[in-house]
Design an enzyme around this catalytic site. Sequence first.
Site, PDB file in Angstrom:
ATOM      1  N   ASP A   1       0.876  -1.189   0.000  1.00 30.34           N
ATOM      2  CA  ASP A   1       0.000   0.000   0.000  1.00 30.34           C
ATOM      3  C   ASP A   1       0.913   1.239   0.000  1.00 30.34           C
ATOM      4  OD1 ASP A   1      -3.113   0.746   1.526  1.00 30.34           O
ATOM      5  OD2 ASP A   1      -1.622   2.246   0.961  1.00 30.34           O
TER       6      ASP A   1
ATOM      7  N   TYR B   1      -1.947  10.066  -2.925  1.00 31.85           N
ATOM      8  CA  TYR B   1      -2.102  11.278  -3.750  1.00 31.85           C
ATOM      9  C   TYR B   1      -1.088  12.354  -3.298  1.00 31.85           C
ATOM     10  CZ  TYR B   1      -6.721   9.541  -5.343  1.00 31.85           C
ATOM     11  OH  TYR B   1      -7.754   8.814  -5.885  1.00 31.85           O
TER      12      TYR B   1
ATOM     13  N   ARG C   1      -0.954  14.971   9.056  1.00 31.07           N
ATOM     14  CA  ARG C   1      -1.636  14.029   9.955  1.00 31.07           C
ATOM     15  C   ARG C   1      -1.249  14.274  11.416  1.00 31.07           C
ATOM     16  NH1 ARG C   1      -2.191   8.334   6.489  1.00 31.07           N
ATOM     17  NH2 ARG C   1      -2.457   9.392   4.483  1.00 31.07           N
TER      18      ARG C   1
ATOM     19  N   ASP D   1      -3.936   2.380  -5.069  1.00 29.78           N
ATOM     20  CA  ASP D   1      -2.624   2.390  -4.388  1.00 29.78           C
ATOM     21  C   ASP D   1      -2.261   1.077  -3.708  1.00 29.78           C
ATOM     22  OD1 ASP D   1      -4.024   2.511  -1.937  1.00 29.78           O
ATOM     23  OD2 ASP D   1      -2.511   3.830  -1.066  1.00 29.78           O
ATOM     24  N   GLU D   2      -2.992   0.010  -4.037  1.00 24.01           N
ATOM     25  CA  GLU D   2      -2.686  -1.273  -3.396  1.00 24.01           C
ATOM     26  C   GLU D   2      -2.528  -2.387  -4.420  1.00 24.01           C
ATOM     27  OE1 GLU D   2      -5.398  -2.138  -0.126  1.00 24.01           O
ATOM     28  OE2 GLU D   2      -5.703   0.017   0.079  1.00 24.01           O
TER      29      GLU D   2
END
Length: 536
Positions: free
Chosen positions: A18, A23, A55, A110-111
């Site tokens: 992942d 983005y 984050r 994305d995985e």
Amino acid sequence: MMSTSELDDHSRCIIHIDIDCFYAQVEMNKEPKLRSVPLGIQQKNIVVTSNYKAREFGIKKCMLIAEARKLCPDLVLANGEDLHDYRQTSYQVTNLLQRYSALVERLGLDENFIDVTTLVNEKVKQGGDLSVVGNVFGESSERCDCGCTRRLTLCTLVAQEIRDLIKSELNLTTCAGVAHNKLLAKLAGSRHKPNQQTVVFPNSALELMLSLSSLMSIPGIGRAMFEQLHKSDIKTVEDLQNTDFKKLETVTGSDKAHFIYNLSYGIDKTPVKPSGKPQSIGLEDACKSISVETEVKKKLEQLLHRLLVLVTEDGRVPKTIKLTVRKFDKDSKISHRETRQCNVNPSLFTSNQPNKDAKIMATVMHLFSRIIDPKKPYHITLLGLSFTKFQELPRNSIASFLRKDLEVQSVISIENQSAVEDASSSAPSTSNVAVEVESPTPSPKKLKLSLVSKKRCFREYEDCESPSKLKVAELCLDSVPCPPDADKDVFKELPWEVQKELWDDYKRKRPSEIFCSSQVKKSKPNTLLNYFIRNN
Ligand code: DCP
Ligand code: MG
Ligand code: MG
């Protein structure tokens, strides 16, 4: 004690990869200055993701912009509504993984899952001492004795190598999970983030499952299933494990019951299914309300323009175009989607056609008129365009038979010409000679031959040097006359069904004129029968 391998098969080596803050990483690679600031990716009024700096301020995926700004007034926003670069990067990652195994399955953008069992089994033969790279999930130090301990340990080395490669070639950091099945690999990978990897050995599978806070955390249990289970008082992974199986069957049906019951114990037998190219390439754009045709056209033109870029990158030749319209009904206050699709002329994509966009737009607007009556008021809240089928050469068709013949004639003379040149030679607009763009795994030789033959067919049609050559491109259906009030160039490019509909429409409106006019002759069909008769 019974070995865990007697309950479950541990023979596979699966890695789940992942990409970290996907983005955001793409945007930071485009603009490295963004690395040092808290960055949010904006779509409409939400932050779909953010870099790890952002984050730290508590910014979460899908937070409202206003809320995110409150948490982090210095948040820098990048617009993430155009998915083009994300898609491109996504496929670059998948391509890179395919160097390690043919079994690579994409999951979202994305995985990826990679089944590296073959590679690991080869490494197992090489022997030597080993230790795990990265994190190990679980308290238990007990290990199964079926050989999976060594295999999964080796798999952590492979995972590290893959992640290093993604970093060095694409400048992206990733997380990886390593396990003997997809479920555990995916769950393990999310344990330590960002830029880390985690292995889960089979003896810790139960511990991993029981650590999940909600049934929704099990990939494979979606919202609908979650709600169904919840109503039956099955709320936690432990509840699911302890549910009477017969009861579970009545709730979800037998197949699903087996599937999710196994999942709750960390058992997942689903294979890594290699993802081919996408079955459709499409774009959608939600809008507040569109109620005039000029706006519809403008929006669709924008969508088409972007879609054509994607299709060119994909490399295949589309066969069908589909229009999606979401209409809002003011009275019932309900929105619903309607779609219409029709064929598109493949030659539009294989040659450098002038006004290609305009020609396809004529088809799109025709589809639009089948969904919306422009005389009545309408409110559109979403428009979408996609190409849904791609051209492949039919096996054992007459066209492919003829193609083989051409291959033999032409290999030597055109060997050095590029595929791009082939694509730009002008094609007969209604040619039924199929153009093979991609076979699942073409050998280099075969691919070259098909491209060569394509050029040959079209060029020969243009030159009309010999009767037999002419016939190849004449394998087309009846041509439809162009109504005098239509633009000939645009009409020529429309799919046969649309041409026919326009012509029938014209006929209905003005039958007398057609029979009297000397301009409009009944078209002479070029049928297969004609071909054989003339050839004899
Ligand atoms: N995405 C989205 N809408 C969502 C969730 C994600 O459009 N509700 C997009 C933005 C993400 C990308 O999909 O960058 C991948 O989703 P992930 O859940 O893997 O999130 P990230 O890769 O951004 O972050 P993480 O580091 O947690 O994997
Ligand atoms: Mg991610
Ligand atoms: Mg993801």
